[in-house]
Design an enzyme around this catalytic site. Structure first.
Site, PDB file in Angstrom:
ATOM      1  CB  SER A 105      -0.978  -0.056   1.173  1.00 51.05           C
ATOM      2  OG  SER A 105      -1.987   0.915   1.045  1.00 51.05           O
ATOM      3  CG  ASP A 133      -6.867  -2.525  -3.331  1.00 56.41           C
ATOM      4  OD1 ASP A 133      -7.519  -1.811  -2.546  1.00 56.41           O
ATOM      5  OD2 ASP A 133      -5.639  -2.676  -3.253  1.00 56.41           O
ATOM      6  CG  HIS A 154      -5.830  -2.362   0.441  1.00 55.99           C
ATOM      7  ND1 HIS A 154      -5.096  -1.962  -0.650  1.00 55.99           N
ATOM      8  CD2 HIS A 154      -5.287  -1.716   1.507  1.00 55.99           C
ATOM      9  CE1 HIS A 154      -4.156  -1.115  -0.264  1.00 55.99           C
ATOM     10  NE2 HIS A 154      -4.251  -0.953   1.045  1.00 55.99           N
TER      11      HIS A 154
END
Length: 250
Positions: free
Chosen positions: A122, A192, A225
């Site tokens: 991320s 995601d 995610h």
């Protein structure tokens, strides 16, 4: 190590604790791995320790705790400030430079024969990809020289900061040569809902079209995610290949 972030009123911030996973076999490579927003180095160090990569030493630092604009100023561990997750969002250059410098500093004491890399998840992936551009450019955005020689960059569920100015950095011969030979792996889940898959895809295209010839982009259907074993298997195989690792040692 502390730094003053973007803007004149931001206070100096302290980086958190660093967790190290020693190589279990012959030490051939060291990788700094950067966690995502609100996380810390401990959780990733525990996952990385389980990977079948005995020749890699992992260094997992913890980001400073700082107010995050997208959270209305709420305090969180973060490598840089995020105002908005969109393609037109302003980049926190000062925060990115400080995070990239912290990672380079952690690599600075590694032996000369050890291959070096950065990776992350991320916003840690975003910082790693930004670091790749600093390495190829030979300096940070603030003009200070970038000291480490990188052999691999991994970004999971991330994006490329400063993508619009990338072509300005890869003009001269030396930068173009470094960009062409630096292996980069980007992985992203199609499901995601935090950092959209299209951000990863566009980041990969931006790198490829600006001379990063050894860029690989992997998509995972149904992946949100987070990470899954299939993705980490891909990372292991890619690192073993690109870094020329021996594999298991007797």
């Amino acid at each position: 190590m502390s730094f003053t972030g973007g803007g004149t009123v931001r206070r100096a911030l302290e980086f958190g604790r660093t967790y190290v996973v020693r190589s279990k076999g012959r030490h051939q490579a060291t990788i700094v791995w950067l966690h995502g927003l609100g996380d810390n180095g401990s959780s990733w160090s525990q996952l990385l320790e389980t990977l079948p990569l005995p020749n890699i030493k992992w260094i997992c630092p913890t980001a400073p705790t700082q107010p995050i604009t997208v959270f209305g100023g709420f305090l969180s561990t973060a490598w840089f400030d995020v105002g908005d997750i969109s393609e037109d969002a302003a980049d926190d250059i000062e925060g990115l430079d400080a995070a990239a410098a912290h990672a380079a500093n952690l690599l600075s004491t590694e032996p000369a024969d050890i291959k070096l890399g950065v990776g992350g998840f991320s916003m840690g992936a975003a910082t790693s990809l930004y670091t790749a551009t600093c390495f190829t450019h030979g300096k940070y955005e603030n003009g200070n020289p970038y000291p480490a020689k990188l052999s691999a960059v991994v970004g999971l569920s991330g994006w490329l900061p400063c993508s619009k100015t990338l072509k300005n950095k890869i003009g001269q011969d030396e930068a173009a040569r470094r960009a062409a030979s630096l292996p980069i792996l980007l992985c992203h889940g199609k499901g995601d809902d935090v950092v959209p898959h299209k951000f990863g895809e566009k980041s990969s295209r931006a790198l490829s079209s600006n001379g990063f010839q050894d860029t690989t982009f992997k998509s995972y259907s149904g992946l949100g995610h987070y990470t899954i074993p299939e993705e980490m298997d891909e990372v292991c195989a890619w690192l073993t290949s690109k870094l020329g690792l021996e594999g298991r040692s007797a």
